[in-house]
Design a protein around this motif. Structure first.
Motif, PDB file in Angstrom:
ATOM      1  N   GLY A 165       0.816  -1.205   0.000  1.00 29.95           N
ATOM      2  CA  GLY A 165       0.000   0.000   0.000  1.00 29.95           C
ATOM      3  C   GLY A 165       0.849   1.255   0.000  1.00 29.95           C
ATOM      4  O   GLY A 165       0.586   2.205  -0.751  1.00 29.95           O
ATOM      5  N   ALA A 166       1.870   1.276   0.839  1.00 28.20           N
ATOM      6  CA  ALA A 166       2.763   2.428   0.898  1.00 28.20           C
ATOM      7  C   ALA A 166       3.498   2.613  -0.423  1.00 28.20           C
ATOM      8  O   ALA A 166       3.667   3.745  -0.904  1.00 28.20           O
ATOM      9  CB  ALA A 166       3.765   2.246   2.041  1.00 28.20           C
ATOM     10  N   LEU A 167       3.912   1.509  -1.021  1.00 30.99           N
ATOM     11  CA  LEU A 167       4.614   1.585  -2.300  1.00 30.99           C
ATOM     12  C   LEU A 167       3.700   2.150  -3.389  1.00 30.99           C
ATOM     13  O   LEU A 167       4.112   3.013  -4.183  1.00 30.99           O
ATOM     14  CB  LEU A 167       5.112   0.199  -2.696  1.00 30.99           C
ATOM     15  N   ALA A 168       2.457   1.673  -3.439  1.00 28.48           N
ATOM     16  CA  ALA A 168       1.518   2.138  -4.458  1.00 28.48           C
ATOM     17  C   ALA A 168       1.243   3.635  -4.315  1.00 28.48           C
ATOM     18  O   ALA A 168       1.230   4.375  -5.314  1.00 28.48           O
ATOM     19  CB  ALA A 168       0.206   1.356  -4.354  1.00 28.48           C
ATOM     20  N   MET A 169       1.021   4.102  -3.098  1.00 29.07           N
ATOM     21  CA  MET A 169       0.739   5.520  -2.901  1.00 29.07           C
ATOM     22  C   MET A 169       1.970   6.379  -3.176  1.00 29.07           C
ATOM     23  O   MET A 169       1.858   7.505  -3.683  1.00 29.07           O
ATOM     24  CB  MET A 169       0.212   5.762  -1.488  1.00 29.07           C
ATOM     25  N   ALA A 170       3.151   5.871  -2.850  1.00 27.67           N
ATOM     26  CA  ALA A 170       4.374   6.616  -3.139  1.00 27.67           C
ATOM     27  C   ALA A 170       4.569   6.792  -4.639  1.00 27.67           C
ATOM     28  O   ALA A 170       4.964   7.879  -5.117  1.00 27.67           O
ATOM     29  CB  ALA A 170       5.576   5.893  -2.526  1.00 27.67           C
ATOM     30  N   VAL A 171       4.271   5.747  -5.407  1.00 31.12           N
ATOM     31  CA  VAL A 171       4.417   5.825  -6.863  1.00 31.12           C
ATOM     32  C   VAL A 171       3.419   6.814  -7.455  1.00 31.12           C
ATOM     33  O   VAL A 171       3.777   7.671  -8.278  1.00 31.12           O
ATOM     34  CB  VAL A 171       4.239   4.428  -7.491  1.00 31.12           C
ATOM     35  N   THR A 172       2.145   6.698  -7.052  1.00 28.10           N
ATOM     36  CA  THR A 172       1.141   7.610  -7.609  1.00 28.10           C
ATOM     37  C   THR A 172       1.389   9.052  -7.168  1.00 28.10           C
ATOM     38  O   THR A 172       1.160   9.991  -7.938  1.00 28.10           O
ATOM     39  CB  THR A 172      -0.272   7.184  -7.192  1.00 28.10           C
ATOM     40  N   PHE A 173       1.865   9.260  -5.946  1.00 34.50           N
ATOM     41  CA  PHE A 173       2.201  10.602  -5.487  1.00 34.50           C
ATOM     42  C   PHE A 173       3.327  11.190  -6.336  1.00 34.50           C
ATOM     43  O   PHE A 173       3.272  12.354  -6.746  1.00 34.50           O
ATOM     44  CB  PHE A 173       2.610  10.567  -4.017  1.00 34.50           C
ATOM     45  N   SER A 174       4.335  10.381  -6.613  1.00 38.56           N
ATOM     46  CA  SER A 174       5.469  10.851  -7.412  1.00 38.56           C
ATOM     47  C   SER A 174       5.037  11.212  -8.826  1.00 38.56           C
ATOM     48  O   SER A 174       5.468  12.226  -9.380  1.00 38.56           O
ATOM     49  CB  SER A 174       6.565   9.776  -7.458  1.00 38.56           C
ATOM     50  N   ILE A 175       4.166  10.374  -9.401  1.00 35.33           N
ATOM     51  CA  ILE A 175       3.695  10.659 -10.762  1.00 35.33           C
ATOM     52  C   ILE A 175       2.843  11.932 -10.771  1.00 35.33           C
ATOM     53  O   ILE A 175       2.972  12.779 -11.661  1.00 35.33           O
ATOM     54  CB  ILE A 175       2.869   9.463 -11.296  1.00 35.33           C
ATOM     55  N   GLY A 176       1.961  12.078  -9.774  1.00 35.55           N
ATOM     56  CA  GLY A 176       1.152  13.287  -9.691  1.00 35.55           C
ATOM     57  C   GLY A 176       1.984  14.532  -9.507  1.00 35.55           C
ATOM     58  O   GLY A 176       1.739  15.564 -10.141  1.00 35.55           O
ATOM     59  N   ARG A 177       2.993  14.463  -8.666  1.00 37.20           N
ATOM     60  CA  ARG A 177       3.863  15.615  -8.434  1.00 37.20           C
ATOM     61  C   ARG A 177       4.660  15.959  -9.705  1.00 37.20           C
ATOM     62  O   ARG A 177       4.826  17.141 -10.046  1.00 37.20           O
ATOM     63  CB  ARG A 177       4.815  15.310  -7.270  1.00 37.20           C
ATOM     64  N   LEU A 178       5.116  14.927 -10.407  1.00 42.98           N
ATOM     65  CA  LEU A 178       5.895  15.142 -11.634  1.00 42.98           C
ATOM     66  C   LEU A 178       5.045  15.839 -12.696  1.00 42.98           C
ATOM     67  O   LEU A 178       5.451  16.855 -13.270  1.00 42.98           O
ATOM     68  CB  LEU A 178       6.413  13.800 -12.146  1.00 42.98           C
ATOM     69  N   PHE A 179       3.852  15.291 -12.964  1.00 45.23           N
ATOM     70  CA  PHE A 179       2.999  15.875 -13.988  1.00 45.23           C
ATOM     71  C   PHE A 179       2.451  17.229 -13.546  1.00 45.23           C
ATOM     72  O   PHE A 179       2.271  18.149 -14.359  1.00 45.23           O
ATOM     73  CB  PHE A 179       1.853  14.932 -14.344  1.00 45.23           C
ATOM     74  N   GLY A 180       2.169  17.369 -12.251  1.00 43.54           N
ATOM     75  CA  GLY A 180       1.671  18.643 -11.757  1.00 43.54           C
ATOM     76  C   GLY A 180       2.701  19.738 -11.908  1.00 43.54           C
ATOM     77  O   GLY A 180       2.376  20.884 -12.237  1.00 43.54           O
ATOM     78  N   THR A 181       3.968  19.393 -11.696  1.00 43.89           N
ATOM     79  CA  THR A 181       5.043  20.383 -11.841  1.00 43.89           C
ATOM     80  C   THR A 181       5.226  20.783 -13.299  1.00 43.89           C
ATOM     81  O   THR A 181       5.433  21.951 -13.630  1.00 43.89           O
ATOM     82  CB  THR A 181       6.369  19.799 -11.296  1.00 43.89           C
ATOM     83  N   GLN A 182       5.145  19.792 -14.189  1.00 44.05           N
ATOM     84  CA  GLN A 182       5.317  20.081 -15.619  1.00 44.05           C
ATOM     85  C   GLN A 182       4.189  20.925 -16.171  1.00 44.05           C
ATOM     86  O   GLN A 182       4.407  21.798 -17.004  1.00 44.05           O
ATOM     87  CB  GLN A 182       5.413  18.748 -16.405  1.00 44.05           C
ATOM     88  N   VAL A 183       2.956  20.658 -15.692  1.00 44.82           N
ATOM     89  CA  VAL A 183       1.812  21.444 -16.164  1.00 44.82           C
ATOM     90  C   VAL A 183       1.862  22.858 -15.590  1.00 44.82           C
ATOM     91  O   VAL A 183       1.633  23.827 -16.271  1.00 44.82           O
ATOM     92  CB  VAL A 183       0.498  20.737 -15.765  1.00 44.82           C
TER      93      VAL A 183
END
Length: 232
Positions: free
Chosen positions: A214-232
């Motif tokens: 669970g922690a791994l899944a949320m860490a991955v999705t958080f990282s992807i959201g932060r990455l795309f959010g920063t680029q946008v």
């Protein structure tokens, strides 16, 4: 003296509904929380985050129900085909089926004469049931129930998913991601421990493995959201 009856409750009787319920609850909690965390990390508005959570809840519950129904229905179809085949064989070749059943009992340790006696008595009582149980491993306890499995999966998914959705309503801003993560990990540890306890396994092991993934899944999705959010 009065005869004291001996009642036994075996854990295998819980396998069908337990697997569907635990899988549904964990999937509901984790997938919905991961969606919320990923969208929140992309700096979305609270309304968008809430809409994402609700959409994930509804879509996930329906998907779990459909997937479980199709999967268990396939098992049920196979069982019905085997039952029909065994019924025909008992009608057309009763002696061959008698010898086949006796051979199974000899493999389990009975001698030749006793194996035939056991086969005769069981077939006299319930020939089809004896062959389904001892030849094919089909019993009432483990029979596939598609509707029950589908409803259990959908209900448990929704019950798990509603918690991170409610957390979105209660927490906002910078607290949202941390609150959803903490609540999710606590719930995953709880469901993992409950599933292990009811199934007769190690509570600690059941909780730890669910929390890790669970922690791994949320860490991955958080990282992807932060990455795309920063680029946008």
């Amino acid at each position: 003296m009065a005869i004291r009856r001996h009642h036994e409750g075996h854990l295998v009787q819980r396998i069908g509904w337990l697997r569907a319920a635990v899988l549904g609850a964990n999937d509901g909690i984790l997938s919905t929380a991961s969606l919320i965390v990923g969208v929140a990390a992309a700096n979305a508005s609270q309304a968008s985050i809430l809409l994402t959570g609700v959409a994930g809840l509804v879509a996930g519950a329906m998907s779990m129900a459909a997937g479980e129904y199709v999967s268990v229905s396939s098992q049920s179809d196979t069982e019905r085909a085997d039952i029909a085949r065994e019924t025909a064989e008992l009608k057309d070749e009763p002696e061959a089926e008698r010898q086949e059943l006796a051979a199974i009992y000899r493999q389990r340790g009975l001698d030749h004469d006793l194996s035939l006696q056991v086969a005769d008595q069981l077939m006299a009582h319930d020939a089809l049931g004896a062959h389904l149980r001892d030849e094919l491993g089909i019993s009432a306890t483990l029979t596939a129930r598609p509707v029950q499995a589908a409803l259990a999966s959908a209900a448990s998914f929704a019950a798990g998913a509603i918690v991170p959705v409610l957390a979105t309503l209660l927490f906002g801003g910078e607290k949202l991601v941390a609150a959803v993560m903490v609540i999710t990990l606590v719930l995953l540890a709880t469901t993992g421990a409950i599933g292990a306890r009811v199934g007769g396994a190690s509570i600690v092991r059941g909780a730890v493995r669910v929390v890790f993934w669970g922690a791994l899944a949320m860490a991955v999705t958080f990282s992807i959201g932060r990455l795309f959010g920063t680029q946008v």
